[in-house]
Write an enzyme that holds these catalytic residues in place. Structure first.
Site, PDB file in Angstrom:
ATOM      1  CG  ASN A 141      -1.782   1.205   1.351  1.00 31.58           C
ATOM      2  OD1 ASN A 141      -1.841   2.022   0.436  1.00 31.58           O
ATOM      3  ND2 ASN A 141      -2.463   1.347   2.472  1.00 31.58           N
ATOM      4  CB  CYS A 144       1.688   5.506   3.600  1.00 32.40           C
ATOM      5  SG  CYS A 144       0.723   4.037   3.789  1.00 32.40           S
TER       6      CYS A 144
HETATM    7  C1  LIG Z   1     -12.712   0.377   6.520  1.00 34.76           C
HETATM    8  C2  LIG Z   1     -11.694   0.266   5.414  1.00 34.76           C
HETATM    9  C3  LIG Z   1     -10.376  -0.031   5.730  1.00 34.76           C
HETATM   10  C4  LIG Z   1      -9.408  -0.146   4.697  1.00 34.76           C
HETATM   11  N1  LIG Z   1      -8.116  -0.448   5.018  1.00 34.76           N
HETATM   12  C5  LIG Z   1      -7.186  -0.606   4.032  1.00 34.76           C
HETATM   13  C6  LIG Z   1      -5.855  -1.003   4.348  1.00 34.76           C
HETATM   14  O1  LIG Z   1      -5.495  -1.255   5.507  1.00 34.76           O
HETATM   15  N2  LIG Z   1      -4.960  -1.094   3.319  1.00 34.76           N
HETATM   16  C7  LIG Z   1      -5.323  -0.855   2.005  1.00 34.76           C
HETATM   17  O2  LIG Z   1      -4.482  -0.963   1.113  1.00 34.76           O
HETATM   18  N3  LIG Z   1      -6.607  -0.528   1.694  1.00 34.76           N
HETATM   19  C8  LIG Z   1      -7.528  -0.401   2.664  1.00 34.76           C
HETATM   20  N4  LIG Z   1      -8.830  -0.066   2.351  1.00 34.76           N
HETATM   21  C9  LIG Z   1      -9.205   0.161   0.929  1.00 34.76           C
HETATM   22  C10 LIG Z   1      -9.896  -1.064   0.331  1.00 34.76           C
HETATM   23  O3  LIG Z   1      -9.044  -2.192   0.329  1.00 34.76           O
HETATM   24  C11 LIG Z   1     -10.372  -0.765  -1.113  1.00 34.76           C
HETATM   25  O4  LIG Z   1      -9.262  -0.369  -1.890  1.00 34.76           O
HETATM   26  C12 LIG Z   1     -11.405   0.357  -1.162  1.00 34.76           C
HETATM   27  O5  LIG Z   1     -12.283   0.292  -0.072  1.00 34.76           O
HETATM   28  C13 LIG Z   1     -12.217   0.329  -2.472  1.00 34.76           C
HETATM   29  O6  LIG Z   1     -12.955  -0.869  -2.593  1.00 34.76           O
HETATM   30  P1  LIG Z   1     -14.522  -1.011  -2.160  1.00 34.76           P
HETATM   31  O7  LIG Z   1     -15.243   0.123  -2.785  1.00 34.76           O
HETATM   32  O8  LIG Z   1     -14.914  -2.375  -2.667  1.00 34.76           O
HETATM   33  O9  LIG Z   1     -14.552  -0.931  -0.663  1.00 34.76           O
HETATM   34  C14 LIG Z   1      -9.797   0.051   3.353  1.00 34.76           C
HETATM   35  C15 LIG Z   1     -11.147   0.335   3.050  1.00 34.76           C
HETATM   36  C16 LIG Z   1     -12.086   0.441   4.051  1.00 34.76           C
HETATM   37  C17 LIG Z   1     -13.519   0.737   3.683  1.00 34.76           C
END
Ligand SMILES: Cc1cc2nc3c(=O)[nH]c(=O)nc-3n(C[C@H](O)[C@H](O)[C@H](O)COP(=O)(O)O)c2cc1C
Length: 320
Positions: A141, A144
């Site tokens: 990721n 950051c």
């Molecule tokens: C509550 C939450 C926590 C997330 N934590 C991370 C994370 O720790 N690392 C990361 O790369 N993406 C994280 N994401 C991003 C998701 O993996 C994803 O890229 C993003 O939510 C878009 O997909 P979606 O619309 O299906 O949720 C997080 C998303 C949400 C909603």
């Protein structure tokens, strides 16, 4: 009827295969649980057969534990949600000790999502996870802040992306997927920098930065002021970015952002994704990923396709 009234044996026709390959990684189907929305896998284990998914990505992991952001951390938005969890996690040591033993028993590949505050930290966590049994690879990721680069997101500068991904590549021979941020000017250039630095695949999109305001108090709804927008609201942006990135790199692209149904996943595949990730949809329905797998299979059958390759990147535009 067969000969002399014996029922004819049903010809065994193999159905379509959902298998896909991401570099060295073979997945039985293209549906992956997205980081931060599926905990460390164990949280969902009593509810769905985890091994039926294509793969699982664990929540973001850093060298040291992180407490995350002050509450409130979530806000509902039209067709989506804002989150500002702040990458809360147990840290590397506790992950290896407390989370990995369960993940080793999961019958699908487990990718560990990692992040750091400096290039050195990214390298160090990748090195310490390299060749650890039960980990099929890393998702890096890069959304950051680069603390040594003035706090600008690693993800927003091709040179910073090249630097951090080269470091991870030198630190670990494991499968490496780089997770891209949509909060950038030219995502194709960023993806290319990741590929040139040695990424085996790219995944996108992470959340889009947003702000929700309580008009009565005139304060931000989230403790962190801004948050990341996810869910159906961001799907057209994700599909567009996957389409752009698929044309700029030669490595596999994994698409996500707002996938709730098989139709959503199919849009991403047609745009050029080899696999997809399901994030926020798993909060509303832990079976969303499984339903999407079934829906993709039904689509292949209905369209007489034996596998996913004719579908991937098959978008027809004017002139095709
Ligand atoms: C509550 C939450 C926590 C997330 N934590 C991370 C994370 O720790 N690392 C990361 O790369 N993406 C994280 N994401 C991003 C998701 O993996 C994803 O890229 C993003 O939510 C878009 O997909 P979606 O619309 O299906 O949720 C997080 C998303 C949400 C909603």
């Amino acid at each position: 009827m067969g000969v002399k009234g014996i029922p004819a044996m049903r010809l065994k026709t193999d159905g379509p295969t959902l298998q896909v390959t991401l570099g060295s990684l073979k997945l039985k189907n293209p549906v992956i649980a997205a980081s931060g929305t599926f905990g460390y896998g164990e949280e969902y284990s009593g509810i769905i057969p985890l091994g039926s998914l294509g793969a699982i990505v664990t929540k973001g992991l850093s060298l040291e534990p992180r407490k995350g952001n002050p509450p409130p951390r979530l806000a509902e938005t039209p067709s989506g949600m804002l989150n500002a969890i702040g990458l809360e996690n147990v840290g590397l040591e506790a992950f290896l000790r407390e989370k990995l033993p369960f993940l080793r028993r999961v019958r699908c590949p487990v990718l560990v999502n990692i992040f750091g505050n400096t290039v050195k930290e990214y390298g160090e966590i990748a090195r310490r996870l390299a060749d650890v049994e039960g980990i099929a690879g890393l998702e890096v990721n890069i959304s950051c802040p680069n603390l040594k680069g003035g706090g600008v997101l690693f993800a927003s500068e091709p040179t910073a992306v090249h630097q951090v991904i080269s470091k991870v590549r030198r630190s670990s021979p494991s499968f490496m997927m780089v997770k891209l941020s949509p909060n950038v000017a030219d995502i194709g250039k960023i993806a290319l920098a990741a590929e040139e630095a040695g990424a085996d695949a790219v995944s996108l999109i992470n959340t889009l930065t947003g702000l929700a305001i309580d008009v009565q108090t005139r304060t931000p709804v989230l403790g962190n002021i801004t948050g990341g927008l996810s869910g159906p609201a961001i799907k057209p942006i994700g599909v567009r970015m996957v389409w752009q990135v698929a044309q700029s790199v030669h490595i596999p692209v994994v698409g996500m952002g707002g996938i709730v149904t098989a139709k959503d996943a199919l849009e991403y595949l047609i745009a050029g994704a080899t696999a997809v990730q399901v994030g926020s949809a798993h909060f509303a329905d832990p079976r969303a990923g499984l339903k999407i797998i079934d829906g993709i299979l039904a689509y292949l059958k209905a369209n007489g396709m034996s596998g996913l390759s004719p579908l991937i990147g098959s978008l027809k535009t004017k002139g095709d």
